[in-house]
Design a protein around this motif. Structure first.
Motif, PDB file in Angstrom:
ATOM      1  N   UNK A  46       0.830  -1.206   0.000  1.00  0.00           N
ATOM      2  CA  UNK A  46       0.000   0.000   0.000  1.00  0.00           C
ATOM      3  C   UNK A  46       0.864   1.256   0.000  1.00  0.00           C
ATOM      4  N   UNK A  47       0.504   2.168  -0.890  1.00  0.00           N
ATOM      5  CA  UNK A  47       1.150   3.465  -0.988  1.00  0.00           C
ATOM      6  C   UNK A  47       0.101   4.531  -0.703  1.00  0.00           C
TER       7      UNK A  47
ATOM      8  N   UNK B 102      -3.203   0.181  -3.607  1.00  0.00           N
ATOM      9  CA  UNK B 102      -2.357  -1.000  -3.774  1.00  0.00           C
ATOM     10  C   UNK B 102      -1.466  -0.777  -4.988  1.00  0.00           C
ATOM     11  N   UNK B 103      -0.189  -0.503  -4.729  1.00  0.00           N
ATOM     12  CA  UNK B 103       0.762  -0.252  -5.812  1.00  0.00           C
ATOM     13  C   UNK B 103       1.289  -1.556  -6.400  1.00  0.00           C
ATOM     14  N   UNK B 104       1.396  -2.577  -5.553  1.00  0.00           N
ATOM     15  CA  UNK B 104       1.869  -3.904  -5.965  1.00  0.00           C
ATOM     16  C   UNK B 104       1.071  -4.929  -5.182  1.00  0.00           C
ATOM     17  N   UNK B 105       0.847  -6.076  -5.787  1.00  0.00           N
ATOM     18  CA  UNK B 105       0.087  -7.119  -5.119  1.00  0.00           C
ATOM     19  C   UNK B 105       0.760  -8.466  -5.356  1.00  0.00           C
ATOM     20  N   UNK B 106       0.972  -9.189  -4.267  1.00  0.00           N
ATOM     21  CA  UNK B 106       1.555 -10.533  -4.338  1.00  0.00           C
ATOM     22  C   UNK B 106       0.482 -11.531  -3.932  1.00  0.00           C
ATOM     23  N   UNK B 107       0.353 -12.617  -4.683  1.00  0.00           N
ATOM     24  CA  UNK B 107      -0.526 -13.710  -4.301  1.00  0.00           C
ATOM     25  C   UNK B 107       0.362 -14.919  -4.031  1.00  0.00           C
ATOM     26  N   UNK B 108       0.207 -15.490  -2.845  1.00  0.00           N
ATOM     27  CA  UNK B 108       1.005 -16.643  -2.447  1.00  0.00           C
ATOM     28  C   UNK B 108       0.126 -17.838  -2.167  1.00  0.00           C
ATOM     29  N   UNK B 109       0.751 -19.003  -2.121  1.00  0.00           N
ATOM     30  CA  UNK B 109       0.024 -20.250  -1.896  1.00  0.00           C
ATOM     31  C   UNK B 109      -0.265 -20.495  -0.422  1.00  0.00           C
TER      32      UNK B 109
END
Length: 129
Positions: free
Chosen positions: A97-98, A106-113
């Motif tokens: 978050x920026x 949300x400037x970047x979003x990571x999706x993890x398992x």
């Protein structure tokens, strides 16, 4: 991948970007996707992620063998915090978050398992030679 753009308070489930980045580097194989508002990189069985730093920025690369498929560079000084989505079932979202002009975006979003679980390093009970 849909990027979130909404105003949020700092609820529980918030990490600093340095804390998140340290943890993420140990879980690169768990990344399913990385996105910005303009682009997204998706994991595939034949690809792998490489995480590093360059000129003070976080660098995420998606590689197919030795060939670079895509790269996202994060100037982390513009990331105020990482919002952890606690409601994941098979996918867990981490939004960087920026705070821009009073709006948290949300400037970047990571999706993890898997969810965020702080790595616990066992302390040795005695020194061994």
């Amino acid at each position: 991948m849909t990027m979130r753009s909404e105003t949020k308070a700092h609820p529980q489930g918030v990490l600093s970007f340095p804390e998140f980045w340290r943890w993420l580097k140990g879980h690169a194989g768990c990344i399913l996707s990385v996105a910005t508002p303009d682009a997204a990189l998706y994991d595939n069985e034949e690809m792998h992620w490489q995480l590093g730093e360059e000129d003070g920025s976080a660098v995420i690369q998606l590689l197919h063998g030795k060939n670079l498929v895509g790269e996202i560079v994060i100037a982390h000084q513009y990331i105020d915090y990482v919002q952890v989505d606690p409601d994941g079932e098979d996918e867990f979202v981490f939004d960087c978050i920026s705070n821009t002009d009073g709006d948290c975006v949300s400037a970047y979003s990571f999706t993890l398992a898997h969810a965020y679980v702080p790595d616990v390093r066992p302390m040795p009970s005695r020194l061994v030679h």
